[in-house]
Design an enzyme around this catalytic site. Sequence first.
Site, short mmCIF file in Angstrom:
data_model
loop_
_atom_site.label_atom_id
_atom_site.label_comp_id
_atom_site.label_asym_id
_atom_site.label_seq_id
_atom_site.Cartn_x
_atom_site.Cartn_y
_atom_site.Cartn_z
N ASP A 311 -0.95 -6.37 2.22
CA ASP A 311 -0.76 -5.08 1.58
C ASP A 311 -2.07 -4.69 0.90
O ASP A 311 -2.94 -5.55 0.69
CB ASP A 311 0.38 -5.21 0.56
CG ASP A 311 0.65 -3.91 -0.18
OD1 ASP A 311 0.59 -2.86 0.46
OD2 ASP A 311 0.90 -3.97 -1.39
N ASP A 539 2.85 -7.72 -2.67
CA ASP A 539 3.34 -7.78 -4.04
C ASP A 539 4.56 -6.92 -4.27
O ASP A 539 5.32 -7.14 -5.21
CB ASP A 539 2.24 -7.36 -5.02
CG ASP A 539 1.86 -5.89 -4.87
OD1 ASP A 539 2.04 -5.34 -3.76
OD2 ASP A 539 1.36 -5.30 -5.85
#
Length: 806
Positions: A311, A539
Amino acid sequence: MAAPATSGLTQVEASARLAADGPNALTQRPGTPWWRLLLNQFASPLIWLLLVAAIVSGALKEVVEAIAIVAIVLVNATVGFVQEFRAQASVLALRALTAPRARVVRDHATVQLAASEVVVGDVLLLESGDVVAADAELLEAHRLSTVEAMLTGESVPSEKSMEAVAPGAPLAEQSNRVFMGTAVATGTARAVVTATGQRTELGKIATLLDSATEVKTPLQLQLEKMSRTLMFVCLAVVALVAVMGAMRSLPWLDVFISSVSLAVAVVPEGLPAVVTIALAIGVRRMAVRHVLVRRLSSVETLGSATVIVTDKTGTLTTGQMELREVWGDEQQVLTSAVANVEAALDATGAWGVGDPTELALLVAAKKRGLSLEPDPKNPRVHVNPFDAERKRMSVLLADGVLNVKGAPLTVLPLCVAGTEGASEAAKALASKGLRVLAIAKGRGAKEESLTLLGLVGIADPPRPEAIVAVAAARKAGVRTVMATGDARETAEAIAKEMGLLLPGDDPKDVVHARVTPEDKLLLVRTLTAKDDVVAMVGDGTNDAPALKEAHIGIAMGVGGSEVTREAADLVLADDNFASIVAALKEGRGIADNIQKTLSYLLAGNAGELLTLFVAAAVGWPLPLLPLQLLWVNLVTDGFPALALVMDPAGDEVLSRPPKAQSQPMLGRREWTAIALVGVVIGAVTLSVFRYELSSDTLDHARTVAFSSLVFAQVFNAFGARSFTRTFLEVGSFTNLRLVAVVVSTALLQVGLMALPLTQRLFGLGSFSWRVLLISVVAGLVPITLVELAKLVRRLVTTTRVSPTPA
């Protein structure tokens, strides 16, 4: 279903819908029961083989041998069970993200109720700080923005408006909707609920997470393949010995004992414990690197990774907006900008409460020494608040100065001065993936005839350590791929800045923008289908399904959501992407250690097998008894093997590409070494046995053969540290544990030979210094030949590559 009036539902209607649709909560499929998790620990062919050996040993009344084997199996099962039992809370953690309470309109009145009681058609009342209880469509909105990073990966709050959105628009672009589990950053709103529970966007992620499968790690697959091979070899050898015994009309009990001895010789009983300890050591070493391990086998898997899918927000970047560039006079721009914000810094001055873009401006002004305190002599007299339609905000001070900030598209047309080159500058900043704001000043309350002071470019900046880590991963042959909910222009700009996207690279292979949780999951599955070993880093909650599906999931420990941490195999305690490369090095070191330790164990087993097989073939008595073989495999092999897996990882492991997933744990080089060392150990053991048998008793001959085999395999641990370098070249004292273990094991063997109790238990003859001397000298033969072979091989290789002298 048509939207209700803003007066909301009646209590009767709401109760009926709650009964029909069920509570507004995420459903949870029952996890794997504890007893099944426990049974799964016994699903390995090697464990089956050990259990069969224990049963046979018990049937032959070899109680000590049976208890030892069962103890090994139980220890390994306990470690695996504890690790997996703790890894089942992913979907439960999603429930913690939902709002515990919600304000809705029922029977024309505002009521507060449990979020689980919210139904489709309810009108939600939202304000700054609320957690949205369900997916809903806006009925009214005033300066509303919500934090949707957990769903979309967007680091900037999503600005909401009443404008209609095209059907099928990406989640990040659905500005007229709010979603369960997201937080209201600014403003107020009324919204009608359109989906509850598992039918919400958050619920869809829960469903994805529940359906994501955990693939087996390369280590698990290779060990299973190795176990099956050993099982087939064991059965073949036992059958061959049985046939040979029947042809010679030997007593069936003698044939059975010989077969059991060969089975014990084939199986490296210490292997499960060695692998478990090796991985546990990796856990400890990774903890020092701020990497917490939740799944034991993932320690080695990271060393096998061929691609890291990550990400962007909060992983490659800091997750906190920052002023990156200013076009215009910096002081004038920032002075005007901080006079036109609603956010406020906290006591630390590093961040605060409010819109992240405004906080970035305040932090930048503070760092430059500008005053952030409002002038009491020149207070605000009027505020034109920001909204999604106007895309700008202005504040009128008592002295008549109007400070304006907003999107260049809406501010520049209002300016009559200072705009030369501004449009081109705005485009240049936007092309770098920056969020661009125009800062202007005017006189009076009307937003007209403004003077442009300048432009600011704000973005979530890359972590400096992540840039270094990406380069290190590339050097180690590991590709890094970005998958983000951000716009492609922003994502590609960050990818170029980080060295992810180099000249000549195809952006579509490196950067995946505007991705949904489903897209990330599909990306992981696509890479896995291409035989890549995938490490997924994230996350946000939107990363959790892909983390669970990947060979190894890595979550941020500080900034990551609870869902992501629970779905992950590894957790970065310091949120430092560079820790991944440090862990990669440890993972490769552990893989190397397991490989050379397995080679060491199998070389010893090959020597034992050759000794017993040749003796059976030529009609000699058994040179070694089953309990003696078990002692060799568990103690005099097992302890040095445990020390071998503690070898430190060298820097050279990051200078080579990862192993292909199809590449076996033991290649041609390793099998050749196993065969040659096994032949030498077997030949030495048979030679001393035959020599002593010709002049003494069978017990005496077995004693010399047994102790010679022990010393041969213990000393061979020194040579097993490297396939190419000698023990002295590797460093005699770089693994002091191995030196200590070899000395201790040798002394233990001497005690075993000398004590009357152990002599009777192991079927040994009387002890003498002559027996010890012969055993030590015989034991030095294999290691001497192994080390000489390394030097000869190197000399031959050097001669071949050296240029012919003129």
